[in-house]
Scaffold this motif. Structure first.
Motif, mmCIF file in Angstrom:
data_model
loop_
_atom_site.group_PDB
_atom_site.id
_atom_site.type_symbol
_atom_site.label_atom_id
_atom_site.label_comp_id
_atom_site.label_asym_id
_atom_site.label_seq_id
_atom_site.Cartn_x
_atom_site.Cartn_y
_atom_site.Cartn_z
ATOM 1 N N THR A 423 0.842 -1.186 0.000
ATOM 2 C CA THR A 423 0.000 0.000 0.000
ATOM 3 C C THR A 423 0.880 1.240 0.000
ATOM 4 O O THR A 423 2.027 1.190 0.449
ATOM 5 C CB THR A 423 -0.932 0.009 1.235
ATOM 6 O OG1 THR A 423 -1.728 1.192 1.233
ATOM 7 C CG2 THR A 423 -0.145 -0.038 2.536
ATOM 8 N N SER A 425 0.732 5.917 -0.135
ATOM 9 C CA SER A 425 -0.071 7.139 -0.091
ATOM 10 C C SER A 425 0.835 8.340 0.075
ATOM 11 O O SER A 425 1.947 8.232 0.595
ATOM 12 C CB SER A 425 -1.075 7.076 1.068
ATOM 13 O OG SER A 425 -1.845 8.263 1.124
ATOM 14 N N ALA A 440 -5.692 2.952 3.987
ATOM 15 C CA ALA A 440 -6.179 2.524 2.672
ATOM 16 C C ALA A 440 -6.431 1.012 2.654
ATOM 17 O O ALA A 440 -7.286 0.518 1.901
ATOM 18 C CB ALA A 440 -5.160 2.896 1.590
ATOM 19 N N GLU A 443 -9.068 0.372 6.474
ATOM 20 C CA GLU A 443 -10.417 0.936 6.395
ATOM 21 C C GLU A 443 -11.124 0.878 7.749
ATOM 22 O O GLU A 443 -12.283 0.501 7.863
ATOM 23 C CB GLU A 443 -11.253 0.203 5.337
ATOM 24 C CG GLU A 443 -10.702 0.338 3.927
ATOM 25 C CD GLU A 443 -11.559 -0.390 2.896
ATOM 26 O OE1 GLU A 443 -12.272 -1.348 3.272
ATOM 27 O OE2 GLU A 443 -11.520 0.009 1.718
#
Length: 515
Positions: A423, A425, A440, A443
């Motif tokens: 992941t 970001s 992400a 959640e």
């Protein structure tokens, strides 16, 4: 002149744990209890046995681990509570059942919805039932400082007649004022015919910043037990701080007609342990245990202390554990030295494998920083104290980039339920980017209520300890992570909090109305 014994009743493991986010595991409670025993605390309130299976097991474990101090469990004035407390305490060397019921008009009317006579009857029954299990029973008048005096006299006299050896009149909501609170005890002790058959106790909350002052005022008016917590931990604004109460009595021997059995040199190490376990940092200017408590920056103060310590210091730092809790450990230190220092800190291991793992983690840390301090060892063990918890989220690898003029970016490799997940970001900073990358995948939609960073020791190579508090659907948890890299520590703390959120929440509030 001979002095009376002042009983120190520590409720860090019970009332202290009721601080939002301060939940402790069974093993953490045992570690703290062993340090309290080493400090020679008279009574350790280990928890509220009926609150949850976890609390029951914690009280049971503490009762089995502690041999010198009395181990206590809280119980409402309800048969099931008292029976459960007795069951948890059955293996204790010394046990106490602490039963309580609210006695103020506002609590009886709106919370209990009971008439005073029914409350009196319930209190007598509870004390008698507890006495069937142990000769040491404490009875508390919840919200005692706002109770009507005549009713207080009736219920105290009846509780003592029923077998209560300790009577606690708590300032449950921190409403008391020292002169008023102390005078209440003096008047009560004089008015109750059998008052000489019990020890009177105080349990003060700090909503107005008066918990310690109220407790000491009560001592001056006949109280011989103080209920308190390490670092003043507790619900809302906290409880009377054990370290402040004890050192006030010790320092002002000319004033207080009592003495304690506390071995004060263990105060600072115990404070550090509680802070590490709960994730609640101690403010630098906190009395006795704060980092600045014995620090002098003013030139006038420095000059005075150098010439004669007592010009500006009313206590010796060494007497409370400063300057006695550091040992130089490094990458060349052997297993025996590391094990010995763990034991000095009240940390023991269930097996040789557990010790080997701790030693391996010590060596990893020693490769990153030159000197290892006690605080590092506390953090090292605490960061793995949730080893029995199912780790839904686990950090495998992380790369973070942060450059002036560009948005920070984080790439993470995680294990989620045993499966590898990547992941990434952007964020306003490296920590923000890392947290967004985690979210992400997770959640969780949890509310981040607290993000706190503290250096565990001095120096630029110090481990950073990060505390993260998450809240979701009324469930509040603290995650703690430590590392020499503050971003790594931040992610560790966030993932621990997420793992705690995903675990079953079986613990109810100890004073939730179930009567």
């Amino acid at each position: 002149m001979s002095k009376d014994k002042l009983v120190i009743f520590d409720t860090t493991l019970r009332d202290g744990e009721q601080s939002p986010g301060a939940s402790m595991t069974r093993d953490e409670k045992v570690r703290i209890a062993k340090m309290l025993e080493k400090m020679r605390v008279d009574v350790i309130e280990a928890g509220f046995a009926i609150a949850s299976p976890g609390d029951f097991e914690s009280v049971k474990a503490v009762a089995e681990a502690v041999r010198e101090s009395t181990v206590c469990s809280l119980a409402r004035a309800v048969d099931a509570d008292i029976d459960r407390a007795a069951e948890a305490l059955k293996n204790a060397e010394r046990s106490r059942i602490h039963t309580f019921i609210a006695t103020s008009p506002i609590h009886m009317k709106y919370k209990l919805r009971m008439e005073p006579d029914a409350v009196l009857e319930r209190a007598i029954h509870a004390v008698k039932r507890a006495r069937n299990y142990t000769g040491d029973v404490e009875f508390s008048l919840e919200d005692g400082s706002r109770s009507e005096f005549d009713f207080m006299c009736r219920i105290v006299e009846a509780a003592i007649d029923a077998g209560a050896g300790t009577i606690n009149i708590p300032d449950t909501v921190g409403y008391g004022e020292p002169g008023e609170y102390g005078a209440m005890f003096k008047r009560l002790i004089e008015a109750v015919p059998n008052a000489d058959k019990a020890i009177f106790s105080t349990h003060c909350h700090n909503d107005l910043g008066l918990a310690v002052a109220n407790s000491l005022s009560a001592v001056m008016n006949g109280v011989r037990q103080i209920e308190c917590t390490i670092n003043g931990l507790g619900e809302r604004a906290g409880n009377a701080a054990l370290e402040e109460v004890v050192m006030a009595v010790r320092t002002r021997k000319d004033l207080y007609p009592v003495e304690t059995a506390i071995q004060t040199e263990h105060i600072v190490p115990t404070s550090r342990l509680v802070s590490t376990v709960t994730g609640f940092p101690v403010q630098p200017n906190k009395a006795i245990v704060g980092a600045n408590a014995f620090a002098h920056e003013s030139g006038i103060h420095q000059d005075g202390v150098l010439k004669h310590r007592e010009t500006y210091e009313i206590m010796k730092a060494e007497d409370v554990g400063w300057n006695t809790n550091k040992i130089v450990l490094g990458k060349h230190s052997g297993r025996a030295a590391v094990k010995a220092r763990f034991e000095d800190l009240g940390i023991s291991f269930d097996s040789q494998d557990a010790l080997n793992l701790a030693f391996a983690r010590f060596k990893e840390l020693a490769d990153k920083k030159h000197e290892i301090f006690d605080e590092d060892l506390q953090a090292l063990v605490s960061s793995s104290s949730h080893k029995d918890m199912a780790e839904k989220f686990l950090l495998v690898d992380m790369e973070v980039s942060s450059k002036t003029g560009q948005k920070p970016h984080a790439q993470l490799s995680l294990q989620v339920d045993g499966k590898d997940v990547k992941t990434s970001s952007d964020g306003s900073g490296p920590v923000d980017a890392a947290y967004k990358a985690v979210e992400a995948v997770a959640e969780s939609r949890a509310d981040l209520q607290l993000y706190s960073v503290n250096a565990i020791t001095q120096g630029t190579d110090s481990q950073g300890e990060v505390t993260v508090r998450l809240e979701k659907d009324g469930h509040i948890v603290n995650g703690v992570g430590s590392d020499t890299d503050i971003v790594v520590a931040s992610v560790k703390a966030y993932l621990m909090a997420l793992n705690l959120l995903s675990a079953p929440a079986s613990k109810s509030h100890p004073q939730h109305d179930g009567v």
